[in-house]
Scaffold this active site. Structure first.
Site, PDB file in Angstrom:
ATOM      1  N   ARG A   1       1.920   1.949  -3.439  1.00 52.46           N
ATOM      2  CA  ARG A   1       0.828   2.561  -4.222  1.00 52.46           C
ATOM      3  C   ARG A   1       0.597   4.007  -3.791  1.00 52.46           C
ATOM      4  NH1 ARG A   1      -3.730  -1.919  -3.383  1.00 52.46           N
ATOM      5  NH2 ARG A   1      -5.072  -0.390  -4.418  1.00 52.46           N
TER       6      ARG A   1
ATOM      7  N   GLY B   1     -14.578   2.242 -16.608  1.00 49.95           N
ATOM      8  CA  GLY B   1     -13.307   1.614 -16.231  1.00 49.95           C
ATOM      9  C   GLY B   1     -13.404   0.597 -15.129  1.00 49.95           C
ATOM     10  N   THR B   2     -14.407  -0.281 -15.243  1.00 48.82           N
ATOM     11  CA  THR B   2     -14.475  -1.333 -14.235  1.00 48.82           C
ATOM     12  C   THR B   2     -14.742  -2.682 -14.900  1.00 48.82           C
ATOM     13  OG1 THR B   2     -15.581  -2.108 -12.215  1.00 48.82           O
ATOM     14  CG2 THR B   2     -16.935  -0.860 -13.774  1.00 48.82           C
ATOM     15  N   SER B   3     -14.110  -3.708 -14.332  1.00 47.62           N
ATOM     16  CA  SER B   3     -14.278  -5.049 -14.903  1.00 47.62           C
ATOM     17  C   SER B   3     -15.576  -5.678 -14.417  1.00 47.62           C
ATOM     18  CB  SER B   3     -13.097  -5.935 -14.498  1.00 47.62           C
ATOM     19  OG  SER B   3     -12.999  -5.958 -13.078  1.00 47.62           O
TER      20      SER B   3
ATOM     21  N   CYS C   1      -7.861  -1.049  17.312  1.00 43.51           N
ATOM     22  CA  CYS C   1      -8.813  -0.119  17.961  1.00 43.51           C
ATOM     23  C   CYS C   1      -9.388   0.892  16.973  1.00 43.51           C
ATOM     24  CB  CYS C   1      -8.129   0.597  19.133  1.00 43.51           C
ATOM     25  SG  CYS C   1      -6.968   1.866  18.638  1.00 43.51           S
TER      26      CYS C   1
ATOM     27  N   TYR D   1       0.830  -1.209   0.000  1.00 42.73           N
ATOM     28  CA  TYR D   1       0.000   0.000   0.000  1.00 42.73           C
ATOM     29  C   TYR D   1       0.862   1.255   0.000  1.00 42.73           C
ATOM     30  CZ  TYR D   1      -4.238  -2.658   0.178  1.00 42.73           C
ATOM     31  OH  TYR D   1      -5.268  -3.501  -0.181  1.00 42.73           O
TER      32      TYR D   1
ATOM     33  N   HIS E   1     -14.874   1.481  -1.429  1.00 45.70           N
ATOM     34  CA  HIS E   1     -13.800   0.603  -0.940  1.00 45.70           C
ATOM     35  C   HIS E   1     -12.783   1.350  -0.088  1.00 45.70           C
ATOM     36  CE1 HIS E   1     -14.811  -2.129  -4.612  1.00 45.70           C
ATOM     37  NE2 HIS E   1     -15.650  -2.305  -3.605  1.00 45.70           N
TER      38      HIS E   1
ATOM     39  N   ASN F   1     -12.455   3.092  -6.341  1.00 43.22           N
ATOM     40  CA  ASN F   1     -11.023   3.366  -6.211  1.00 43.22           C
ATOM     41  C   ASN F   1     -10.682   3.918  -4.837  1.00 43.22           C
ATOM     42  OD1 ASN F   1     -10.974   2.542  -8.861  1.00 43.22           O
ATOM     43  ND2 ASN F   1     -10.982   4.624  -9.681  1.00 43.22           N
ATOM     44  N   VAL F   2      -9.478   3.639  -4.425  1.00 38.15           N
ATOM     45  CA  VAL F   2      -9.044   4.074  -3.089  1.00 38.15           C
ATOM     46  C   VAL F   2      -8.106   5.280  -3.214  1.00 38.15           C
ATOM     47  CG1 VAL F   2      -9.337   1.768  -2.105  1.00 38.15           C
ATOM     48  CG2 VAL F   2      -7.112   2.393  -3.090  1.00 38.15           C
TER      49      VAL F   2
HETATM   50  C1  BV8 Z   1     -18.085  -8.199   0.925  1.00 44.59           C
HETATM   51  C2  BV8 Z   1      -9.738  -2.057  -1.900  1.00 44.59           C
HETATM   52  C3  BV8 Z   1     -19.327  -9.273   2.627  1.00 44.59           C
HETATM   53  C4  BV8 Z   1      -8.449  -2.751  -1.686  1.00 44.59           C
HETATM   54  C5  BV8 Z   1     -11.117  -3.576  -3.209  1.00 44.59           C
HETATM   55  C6  BV8 Z   1     -20.733 -12.458  -4.539  1.00 44.59           C
HETATM   56  C7  BV8 Z   1     -20.235 -13.325  -5.478  1.00 44.59           C
HETATM   57  C8  BV8 Z   1     -18.882 -13.662  -5.507  1.00 44.59           C
HETATM   58  C9  BV8 Z   1     -17.998 -13.115  -4.563  1.00 44.59           C
HETATM   59  C10 BV8 Z   1     -18.506 -12.259  -3.640  1.00 44.59           C
HETATM   60  C11 BV8 Z   1     -19.845 -11.917  -3.611  1.00 44.59           C
HETATM   61  N1  BV8 Z   1     -20.045 -11.040  -2.576  1.00 44.59           N
HETATM   62  C12 BV8 Z   1     -18.871 -10.827  -1.953  1.00 44.59           C
HETATM   63  C13 BV8 Z   1     -17.917 -11.552  -2.585  1.00 44.59           C
HETATM   64  C14 BV8 Z   1     -16.502 -11.618  -2.228  1.00 44.59           C
HETATM   65  C15 BV8 Z   1     -15.737 -10.427  -2.801  1.00 44.59           C
HETATM   66  C16 BV8 Z   1     -15.789 -10.408  -4.304  1.00 44.59           C
HETATM   67  O1  BV8 Z   1     -16.479  -9.603  -4.907  1.00 44.59           O
HETATM   68  N2  BV8 Z   1     -15.022 -11.264  -4.917  1.00 44.59           N
HETATM   69  C17 BV8 Z   1     -14.994 -11.281  -6.369  1.00 44.59           C
HETATM   70  C18 BV8 Z   1     -13.624 -10.845  -6.841  1.00 44.59           C
HETATM   71  C19 BV8 Z   1     -15.349 -12.656  -6.852  1.00 44.59           C
HETATM   72  N3  BV8 Z   1     -16.281  -9.178  -2.307  1.00 44.59           N
HETATM   73  C20 BV8 Z   1     -15.905  -8.774  -1.090  1.00 44.59           C
HETATM   74  O2  BV8 Z   1     -15.191  -9.429  -0.371  1.00 44.59           O
HETATM   75  C21 BV8 Z   1     -16.434  -7.430  -0.629  1.00 44.59           C
HETATM   76  N4  BV8 Z   1     -16.935  -7.574   0.700  1.00 44.59           N
HETATM   77  O3  BV8 Z   1     -18.882  -8.502   0.103  1.00 44.59           O
HETATM   78  O4  BV8 Z   1     -18.221  -8.476   2.251  1.00 44.59           O
HETATM   79  C22 BV8 Z   1     -19.530  -8.979   4.059  1.00 44.59           C
HETATM   80  C23 BV8 Z   1     -20.744  -8.448   4.466  1.00 44.59           C
HETATM   81  C24 BV8 Z   1     -20.939  -8.220   5.820  1.00 44.59           C
HETATM   82  C25 BV8 Z   1     -19.921  -8.481   6.752  1.00 44.59           C
HETATM   83  C26 BV8 Z   1     -18.699  -8.976   6.323  1.00 44.59           C
HETATM   84  C27 BV8 Z   1     -18.492  -9.246   4.975  1.00 44.59           C
HETATM   85  C28 BV8 Z   1     -15.309  -6.410  -0.561  1.00 44.59           C
HETATM   86  C29 BV8 Z   1     -14.827  -6.069  -1.938  1.00 44.59           C
HETATM   87  C30 BV8 Z   1     -13.860  -4.877  -1.861  1.00 44.59           C
HETATM   88  C31 BV8 Z   1     -12.447  -5.350  -2.121  1.00 44.59           C
HETATM   89  N5  BV8 Z   1     -11.528  -4.193  -2.134  1.00 44.59           N
HETATM   90  N6  BV8 Z   1     -10.328  -2.512  -3.151  1.00 44.59           N
HETATM   91  C32 BV8 Z   1      -7.388  -2.280  -2.633  1.00 44.59           C
HETATM   92  O5  BV8 Z   1      -7.667  -1.462  -3.538  1.00 44.59           O
HETATM   93  O6  BV8 Z   1      -6.259  -2.752  -2.454  1.00 44.59           O
HETATM   94  S1  BV8 Z   1     -11.655  -4.101  -4.705  1.00 44.59           S
HETATM   95  C33 BV8 Z   1     -10.549  -3.678  -5.921  1.00 44.59           C
HETATM   96  O7  BV8 Z   1     -11.131  -4.206  -7.115  1.00 44.59           O
HETATM   97  C34 BV8 Z   1     -10.362  -2.211  -6.237  1.00 44.59           C
HETATM   98  O8  BV8 Z   1     -11.112  -1.342  -5.439  1.00 44.59           O
HETATM   99  C35 BV8 Z   1     -10.866  -2.099  -7.671  1.00 44.59           C
HETATM  100  O9  BV8 Z   1     -11.437  -0.885  -7.973  1.00 44.59           O
HETATM  101  C36 BV8 Z   1     -11.895  -3.144  -7.595  1.00 44.59           C
HETATM  102  C37 BV8 Z   1     -12.598  -3.595  -8.818  1.00 44.59           C
HETATM  103  O10 BV8 Z   1     -11.728  -3.697  -9.837  1.00 44.59           O
HETATM  104  P1  BV8 Z   1     -11.890  -2.583 -11.019  1.00 44.59           P
HETATM  105  O11 BV8 Z   1     -12.004  -1.250 -10.412  1.00 44.59           O
HETATM  106  O12 BV8 Z   1     -12.955  -3.042 -11.917  1.00 44.59           O
HETATM  107  O13 BV8 Z   1     -10.502  -2.668 -11.648  1.00 44.59           O
HETATM  108  P2  BV8 Z   1     -10.006  -3.820 -12.538  1.00 44.59           P
HETATM  109  O14 BV8 Z   1      -8.536  -3.770 -12.525  1.00 44.59           O
HETATM  110  O15 BV8 Z   1     -10.716  -5.067 -12.166  1.00 44.59           O
HETATM  111  O16 BV8 Z   1     -10.548  -3.454 -13.991  1.00 44.59           O
HETATM  112  C38 BV8 Z   1     -10.091  -2.303 -14.624  1.00 44.59           C
HETATM  113  C39 BV8 Z   1     -11.014  -2.099 -15.784  1.00 44.59           C
HETATM  114  O17 BV8 Z   1     -10.652  -0.893 -16.415  1.00 44.59           O
HETATM  115  C40 BV8 Z   1     -10.918  -3.200 -16.830  1.00 44.59           C
HETATM  116  O18 BV8 Z   1     -12.214  -3.562 -17.251  1.00 44.59           O
HETATM  117  C41 BV8 Z   1     -10.154  -2.520 -17.984  1.00 44.59           C
HETATM  118  O19 BV8 Z   1     -10.589  -2.989 -19.252  1.00 44.59           O
HETATM  119  C42 BV8 Z   1     -10.581  -1.092 -17.792  1.00 44.59           C
HETATM  120  N7  BV8 Z   1      -9.637  -0.103 -18.287  1.00 44.59           N
HETATM  121  C43 BV8 Z   1      -8.284  -0.207 -18.416  1.00 44.59           C
HETATM  122  N8  BV8 Z   1      -7.782   0.951 -18.916  1.00 44.59           N
HETATM  123  C44 BV8 Z   1      -8.837   1.797 -19.091  1.00 44.59           C
HETATM  124  C45 BV8 Z   1     -10.012   1.136 -18.696  1.00 44.59           C
HETATM  125  N9  BV8 Z   1     -11.220   1.704 -18.760  1.00 44.59           N
HETATM  126  C46 BV8 Z   1     -11.281   2.964 -19.238  1.00 44.59           C
HETATM  127  N10 BV8 Z   1     -10.202   3.671 -19.651  1.00 44.59           N
HETATM  128  C47 BV8 Z   1      -8.972   3.117 -19.587  1.00 44.59           C
HETATM  129  N11 BV8 Z   1      -7.893   3.836 -19.995  1.00 44.59           N
HETATM  130 ZN    ZN Z   2      -4.911   1.020  18.349  1.00 51.32          ZN
END
Ligand code: BV8
Ligand code: ZN
Length: 254
Positions: free
Chosen positions: A70, A193-195, A130, A67, A119, A102-103
């Site tokens: 980043r 810009g999201t997958s 804490c 982090y 996020h 985004n973060v």
């Molecule tokens: C939760 C912070 C429950 C950290 C991030 C249902 C089904 C399956 C799985 C799950 C589900 N529900 C929950 C889950 C589990 C999990 C999940 O979704 N897993 C997936 C992967 C299968 N979700 C979770 O765990 C979430 N929590 O549901 O908790 C709960 C409820 C109560 C109590 C306890 C628990 C938490 C998810 C959050 C994770 N944290 N970020 C960090 O950043 O380090 S997510 C991380 O991925 C980033 O934030 C990022 O933004 C995000 C998504 O990715 P994208 O933004 O889409 O980026 P990516 O690289 O994927 O894609 C980029 C895109 O841009 C591409 O499409 C590309 O083509 C395009 N691109 C490229 N260049 C350009 C462009 N577009 C435009 N212009 C360009 N130039």
């Molecule tokens: Zn503390």
């Protein structure tokens, strides 16, 4: 390039426009997207496994170093024309709700206000135990990827963690509720810009389609769309959004 006139019209005449962004909106600023291969020390890790509380507990310096790497990168880059066009769009419609996965702070640095960060933020670290907020003391001088021991919490001494939502952690309720309400009540929704893989954020465009809004996806990769009100605009956000802004201004002036 002339964008589909239905999209230009829907944005230009929107009463409530939602802009939903992912890592792709920051790509042209030089910020690797979440699915870009990780580099150096983290290159053989899957970000899904690194962005978890378990990974942090198992190896705090490995995760904290990622982090900090980043954060340092972010401090050296600028918002790109996509962020700037989104900030300008705010002035063109009665109401715009900006929702980001985004973060980073590039939307804020481009002039957008009130973005819903689903996020969390890399700039709001807190104590792992804490939750006391931690104030960064400067920026690590990292000339290469390295593990860094997280600082101790000033209140309890336990390790400080990044202020982001990790996989397996709940999203902030207020922001998530506001995002769902906006998606269900808007008349136009731009997904940029999201997958569309990470849940529950990926539900938002689906909700907008179901609520009958006009929906457009901006992505260099074509997005599967259905029905007559959902569009896939194939291209980079940094070039399509300024074009959309110009065509919306022309529509509103005509
Ligand atoms: C939760 C912070 C429950 C950290 C991030 C249902 C089904 C399956 C799985 C799950 C589900 N529900 C929950 C889950 C589990 C999990 C999940 O979704 N897993 C997936 C992967 C299968 N979700 C979770 O765990 C979430 N929590 O549901 O908790 C709960 C409820 C109560 C109590 C306890 C628990 C938490 C998810 C959050 C994770 N944290 N970020 C960090 O950043 O380090 S997510 C991380 O991925 C980033 O934030 C990022 O933004 C995000 C998504 O990715 P994208 O933004 O889409 O980026 P990516 O690289 O994927 O894609 C980029 C895109 O841009 C591409 O499409 C590309 O083509 C395009 N691109 C490229 N260049 C350009 C462009 N577009 C435009 N212009 C360009 N130039
Ligand atoms: Zn503390």
């Amino acid at each position: 390039m002339q964008l589909p006139k239905e999209v230009v019209k829907a944005v230009a005449e929107a009463k409530h426009l939602v802009v939903f962004t992912g890592a792709g909106v920051s790509a042209e600023s030089g910020m690797p997207t979440f699915r870009d291969a990780l580099t150096g020390l983290w290159s053989n890790f899957d970000p899904m496994r690194l962005a978890t509380p378990e990974a942090f507990l198992q190896d705090p310096p490995l995760v904290w170093g990622w982090y900090e790497w980043r954060r340092q990168l972010l401090l050296a880059i600028e918002p790109n024309p996509a962020h700037l066009a989104i900030a300008q769009l705010t002035k063109k419609v009665p109401k715009l709700t900006l929702i980001t996965q985004n973060v980073d702070d590039l939307h804020e640095r481009a002039g957008s206000q009130g973005a819903l960060h689903l996020h969390g933020s890399i700039f709001e670290p807190r104590c792992f135990t804490c939750a006391k907020p931690y104030v960064f003391e400067g920026v690590p001088a990292m000339d290469e990827e390295q593990a860094i021991t997280p600082p101790p919490c000033k209140a309890c001494g336990d390790p400080v963690r990044p202020g982001v939502v990790w996989f397996g952690e709940a999203l902030p309720e207020t922001e998530l509720d506001a995002a769902f309400a906006a998606a269900e009540n808007c008349d136009c929704f731009l997904s940029i810009g999201t997958s569309g893989v990470v849940q529950p954020a990926a539900q938002l465009p689906v909700l907008a389609v179901e609520a009958g809004a006009w929906v457009a996806h901006i992505n260099p990769e074509a997005i599967d769309v259905e029905g007559s009100k959902e569009f896939s605009l194939v291209g980079k956000a940094g070039s399509l959004l300024p074009q959309l802004l110009k065509q919306v201004e022309a529509w509103q002036a005509s």
